[in-house]
Design a protein around this motif. Sequence first.
Motif, PDB file in Angstrom:
ATOM      1  N   LEU A 129       0.621  -0.660  -0.428  1.00  0.00           N
ATOM      2  CA  LEU A 129      -0.113   0.044   0.455  1.00  0.00           C
ATOM      3  C   LEU A 129       0.583   0.924  -0.248  1.00  0.00           C
ATOM      4  CD1 LEU A 129      -2.562  -1.407   2.737  1.00  0.00           C
ATOM      5  CD2 LEU A 129      -3.240  -0.862   0.164  1.00  0.00           C
ATOM      6  N   ILE A 130       2.199   1.564   0.571  1.00  0.00           N
ATOM      7  CA  ILE A 130       2.917   2.232   0.637  1.00  0.00           C
ATOM      8  C   ILE A 130       3.414   2.251  -0.906  1.00  0.00           C
ATOM      9  CG2 ILE A 130       5.291   3.212   1.819  1.00  0.00           C
ATOM     10  CD1 ILE A 130       4.526   1.930   4.245  1.00  0.00           C
ATOM     11  N   ALA A 131       3.747   1.578  -1.063  1.00  0.00           N
ATOM     12  CA  ALA A 131       4.363   1.027  -2.729  1.00  0.00           C
ATOM     13  C   ALA A 131       2.916   2.191  -3.631  1.00  0.00           C
ATOM     14  CB  ALA A 131       4.925  -0.534  -3.249  1.00  0.00           C
ATOM     15  N   LYS A 132       2.523   2.226  -3.639  1.00  0.00           N
ATOM     16  CA  LYS A 132       1.413   2.486  -4.437  1.00  0.00           C
ATOM     17  C   LYS A 132       0.773   3.891  -4.639  1.00  0.00           C
ATOM     18  CE  LYS A 132      -1.019  -1.699  -5.933  1.00  0.00           C
ATOM     19  NZ  LYS A 132      -1.806  -2.790  -6.450  1.00  0.00           N
ATOM     20  N   GLY A 133       1.528   4.250  -2.493  1.00  0.00           N
ATOM     21  CA  GLY A 133       0.449   5.925  -2.570  1.00  0.00           C
ATOM     22  C   GLY A 133      -0.662   5.369  -1.937  1.00  0.00           C
ATOM     23  N   TYR A 134      -0.644   4.239  -1.240  1.00  0.00           N
ATOM     24  CA  TYR A 134      -2.140   4.439  -0.365  1.00  0.00           C
ATOM     25  C   TYR A 134      -1.764   4.409   1.234  1.00  0.00           C
ATOM     26  CZ  TYR A 134      -5.040   3.202  -4.921  1.00  0.00           C
ATOM     27  OH  TYR A 134      -5.735   3.233  -5.640  1.00  0.00           O
ATOM     28  N   ALA A 135      -0.549   4.319   1.180  1.00  0.00           N
ATOM     29  CA  ALA A 135      -0.227   4.853   2.916  1.00  0.00           C
ATOM     30  C   ALA A 135       0.904   5.528   2.897  1.00  0.00           C
ATOM     31  CB  ALA A 135      -0.271   3.154   3.177  1.00  0.00           C
ATOM     32  N   TYR A 136       0.751   5.448   4.296  1.00  0.00           N
ATOM     33  CA  TYR A 136       2.223   6.921   4.380  1.00  0.00           C
ATOM     34  C   TYR A 136       3.029   6.055   5.623  1.00  0.00           C
ATOM     35  CZ  TYR A 136      -0.942   9.878   6.566  1.00  0.00           C
ATOM     36  OH  TYR A 136      -2.353  10.240   7.109  1.00  0.00           O
ATOM     37  N   PRO A 137       4.648   5.650   5.742  1.00  0.00           N
ATOM     38  CA  PRO A 137       4.402   5.846   7.505  1.00  0.00           C
ATOM     39  C   PRO A 137       5.011   6.869   8.292  1.00  0.00           C
ATOM     40  CG  PRO A 137       6.433   5.523   5.621  1.00  0.00           C
ATOM     41  CD  PRO A 137       5.230   5.998   4.724  1.00  0.00           C
ATOM     42  N   ILE A 138       4.821   7.132   9.605  1.00  0.00           N
ATOM     43  CA  ILE A 138       5.092   8.042  10.297  1.00  0.00           C
ATOM     44  C   ILE A 138       5.318   7.490  11.599  1.00  0.00           C
ATOM     45  CG2 ILE A 138       3.919   9.801  11.900  1.00  0.00           C
ATOM     46  CD1 ILE A 138       2.363  10.627  10.177  1.00  0.00           C
ATOM     47  N   GLU A 139       6.641   8.022  11.610  1.00  0.00           N
ATOM     48  CA  GLU A 139       7.773   7.260  13.590  1.00  0.00           C
ATOM     49  C   GLU A 139       6.815   6.778  13.594  1.00  0.00           C
ATOM     50  OE1 GLU A 139       5.681  10.453  16.359  1.00  0.00           O
ATOM     51  OE2 GLU A 139       6.184  12.559  14.526  1.00  0.00           O
ATOM     52  N   GLY A 140       7.453   5.283  12.747  1.00  0.00           N
ATOM     53  CA  GLY A 140       7.286   3.497  13.052  1.00  0.00           C
ATOM     54  C   GLY A 140       5.675   3.071  13.339  1.00  0.00           C
ATOM     55  N   GLY A 141       5.270   4.446  12.640  1.00  0.00           N
ATOM     56  CA  GLY A 141       2.996   3.500  12.402  1.00  0.00           C
ATOM     57  C   GLY A 141       3.295   3.613  11.211  1.00  0.00           C
ATOM     58  N   VAL A 142       2.267   3.134  10.439  1.00  0.00           N
ATOM     59  CA  VAL A 142       1.579   2.934   9.377  1.00  0.00           C
ATOM     60  C   VAL A 142       0.018   3.902   9.056  1.00  0.00           C
ATOM     61  CG1 VAL A 142       2.039   2.480   6.842  1.00  0.00           C
ATOM     62  CG2 VAL A 142       3.630   2.039   8.347  1.00  0.00           C
ATOM     63  N   TYR A 143      -0.018   5.033   8.048  1.00  0.00           N
ATOM     64  CA  TYR A 143      -1.503   4.937   7.749  1.00  0.00           C
ATOM     65  C   TYR A 143      -2.100   4.992   6.700  1.00  0.00           C
ATOM     66  CZ  TYR A 143      -1.050   7.700  12.737  1.00  0.00           C
ATOM     67  OH  TYR A 143      -0.792   6.644  13.383  1.00  0.00           O
ATOM     68  N   PHE A 144      -3.377   4.564   6.486  1.00  0.00           N
ATOM     69  CA  PHE A 144      -4.059   4.521   5.006  1.00  0.00           C
ATOM     70  C   PHE A 144      -4.366   6.009   4.615  1.00  0.00           C
ATOM     71  CE2 PHE A 144      -7.288   3.864   2.317  1.00  0.00           C
ATOM     72  CZ  PHE A 144      -6.728   3.327   1.918  1.00  0.00           C
ATOM     73  N   ARG A 145      -3.897   6.200   3.303  1.00  0.00           N
ATOM     74  CA  ARG A 145      -4.502   7.859   2.947  1.00  0.00           C
ATOM     75  C   ARG A 145      -5.876   7.797   2.312  1.00  0.00           C
ATOM     76  NH1 ARG A 145       0.594   8.494   0.113  1.00  0.00           N
ATOM     77  NH2 ARG A 145       0.751  10.686   1.569  1.00  0.00           N
ATOM     78  N   VAL A 146      -7.002   7.855   3.137  1.00  0.00           N
ATOM     79  CA  VAL A 146      -8.259   7.740   2.661  1.00  0.00           C
ATOM     80  C   VAL A 146      -8.725   8.939   1.201  1.00  0.00           C
ATOM     81  CG1 VAL A 146      -9.069   6.525   4.898  1.00  0.00           C
ATOM     82  CG2 VAL A 146      -9.019   9.460   4.122  1.00  0.00           C
ATOM     83  N   THR A 147      -7.886   9.259   1.222  1.00  0.00           N
ATOM     84  CA  THR A 147      -8.666  10.863   0.107  1.00  0.00           C
ATOM     85  C   THR A 147      -8.302   9.917  -0.650  1.00  0.00           C
ATOM     86  OG1 THR A 147      -6.014  11.954   0.585  1.00  0.00           O
ATOM     87  CG2 THR A 147      -7.989  12.876   1.252  1.00  0.00           C
ATOM     88  N   ARG A 148      -7.320   9.349  -1.226  1.00  0.00           N
ATOM     89  CA  ARG A 148      -7.099   9.008  -2.252  1.00  0.00           C
ATOM     90  C   ARG A 148      -8.128   7.574  -2.612  1.00  0.00           C
ATOM     91  NH1 ARG A 148      -1.731   7.095  -4.623  1.00  0.00           N
ATOM     92  NH2 ARG A 148      -3.184   5.902  -6.217  1.00  0.00           N
ATOM     93  N   MET A 149      -8.140   6.993  -1.960  1.00  0.00           N
ATOM     94  CA  MET A 149      -9.800   6.095  -2.508  1.00  0.00           C
ATOM     95  C   MET A 149     -11.228   7.153  -2.866  1.00  0.00           C
ATOM     96  SD  MET A 149      -8.932   3.495  -2.400  1.00  0.00           S
ATOM     97  CE  MET A 149     -10.045   2.366  -2.709  1.00  0.00           C
ATOM     98  N   THR A 150     -11.592   7.831  -4.397  1.00  0.00           N
ATOM     99  CA  THR A 150     -12.096   8.406  -3.789  1.00  0.00           C
ATOM    100  C   THR A 150     -13.719   7.303  -3.655  1.00  0.00           C
ATOM    101  OG1 THR A 150     -12.380   7.089  -6.735  1.00  0.00           O
ATOM    102  CG2 THR A 150     -11.190   9.520  -6.275  1.00  0.00           C
TER     103      THR A 150
END
Length: 468
Positions: A129-150
Motif C-alpha cells: 500500500l505504501i508502494a502504491k501511494g495508498y499509505a504513508y509511514p509516520i514515526e514507526g506507524g503506517v496510515y492509510f490515505r483515505v483521500t486516495r480512495m475516491t
Amino acid sequence: MALKIYSTLSRQKEDLVPLEPGVIKMYVCGPNLYGPAHVGHAMSYIVFDTIRRYLQYRGFQVRYVQNFTDIEDRIIETARSLNTTVKDLSEKYIARFYAEMDALNVLRADYNPRATEVIPKIIEIVAGLIAKGYAYPIEGGVYFRVTRMTDYGKLSKRSLDGMEAGARIEIDERKEHPMDFALWKASKPGEPAWDSPWGKGRPGWHIECSAMSMQFLGEQLDIHGGGHDVIFPHHENEIAQSEAYTGKVPFVKYWVHNALLRLHEDEEKMTRHLGNIVSVQEALQKYGGDAIRLFILSSHYRSPLTWKDENIIAARHGAERLRVALRDYEAGPSSNPADALCEQADQASRAFVFAMDDDFNTPRAIAQVYDLARTINAARDNGAPSNSVAYAQSILLELTEVLGLTLKGVSGPSEVEPFIALLVQTRNELRAAKQFALADQIRNRLAELGVVLEDAASSTLWKYTSQE
RNA sequence: GGCGACGUAGCCAAGUGGUCAAGGCAGGGGUCUGCAAAAUCCCGAUCGCCGGUUCAAUUCCGGCCGUCGCCUCCA
C-alpha cells in the motif's frame, strides 16, 4: 428461483451468484479475545452458521473462515491488568469460545486463523500500500490515505466531509487527514511487537481481516459477515485497503450484517463496553442451545432483537414441541408409502426452501417447521402409517438440522436411570391396582426432582426437565 | 448535526396493493386420560397517528409522534 441475499453495499437483495460456480467463500468477523462471549456474539455466529448450513443444504461448497483477534489494545490492557500474557489470555478465551460455540451447535469454521499468524501477510500488504501511494509511514506507524480512495465510504454511505463534521475522536495531528487509519502501529516498550520495515510494532485494527481473508480465501470473497456495528469503520476500511492493494473490485461480493441484540432492561445494544451483558455461558446454562438458536432465528437477522427471558423460554417450549414430533412411533399400519402425510412433508420442505431463498427468512422457514410438526403429531394421534410418519419425521429432522437445532432434550446423570425406571414400573403396578393416590404421589415427587412422567397408551415416558 | 432502521393480536414475529393478515409463546374452551402430562381441535389483531395516490392500502408517497442503531473500541 435464485437465492436472494441482501448486501449492505447495494442495500438491496441480489441474486447469489458466486465468483466460482458452486463454491462460496465466506468470511465472518470473529471475536476479540479479551473476554468471554455474550449472547450478542452468539446471535451473530448463529446467524452466519445458519446461512452457512443453508448454503450447504442448497448444494454449495462453503469455505468458511472466521478469525480470532488475538492482538489488539484491549487484549494487551486486559492481560496486563490480570497479570498474564496476551498469549495465555487469548488461548484461554479461544478454548472457551470453541466449547460455547459447540454447545450452540455452531459448526466449526474450516479455518480459524489468528491475527498473529498472518503478520508476514500483513506486512506485505502494508508495504504494498505504501508502494502504491495508498499509505504513508509516520514515526514507526503506517496510515492509510483515505483521500486516495475516491469511493471511500461506499459501504457505510458516508462522505469524508460528513464524517469530519461529526467526528468526536481526538485527532492525531501527524496524520494527513483525520480519517486516515492505522495499518501498523509502533509498539510501546513491554508490548508484544513484531519486526517490520517501519520498526517494532503490531497490526492496526482493520488490516488483520484483509490479510486473513486473502491468505485463506483469496483476494476476492463471496460473503463477508459481521455485526451491523462493524460496518463503519471496520468493514469500510477493509474494503479501502483491500481494493487499493489488489486493485480488484469488489473485494467482497455480498456484505452481510446482522442487526444487534439488545438487553431487555435498558433496551440498549448489548456490548462488553457498556457492561450490560448476558454471557453465552450463562444463557446456555439457563436455556440450552436449541432454545437460544430458535429464539435468535425466530426474528429476521436484519431486524434488531431484544433479549428477554420470557421470549427465550417461549422458544424453549417451541423446541420441546418439535422434539415430541420426532419421537419414535411404531404403532399404526405400514402402508401407502406416498400418502397425504408424505405430500405435506414435501410441501413443507418446499416452503422452507422458498422462505430461506428469500434472504434467509428464518421466521417464515420456522413457521413451516412448526406446521410440519403439528401435522406429524396429528397424524400420529390418528394412527397414521408408521412409514409415512417416519418419512415426514425425516424431513422435519432435515429442516431442523439446517437451522442447527439438535432437539436432544435435557440430559441427566445416566446412573440414576435404572432407579427412575424402577419407580416408573412400580407406579404402573400401583395404577394397575388402582392405587391412584400413591401413583400420583410418585409422579408428583419425581416432578419436584426434575423428572416428568407422561402416561401414554401402552407405556410411560419420562424425561428430565430443564431448570426454572 | 449527518446517515439509517423500525412501530402488526397479552408477549415475540412473518407477510401482501384487492379470499382485510403466517408461525410461536401465553390465555380460554373441547377431545384423549383414572387424574395429569403430552398431543390435537376451536377461539383473538383491521396492521402507531394524520393526510395523499388508487376503483381498492396494513402493504405506495408525504408529514407527525414514538423507539432504536451507526457516526469512537464494539458481533
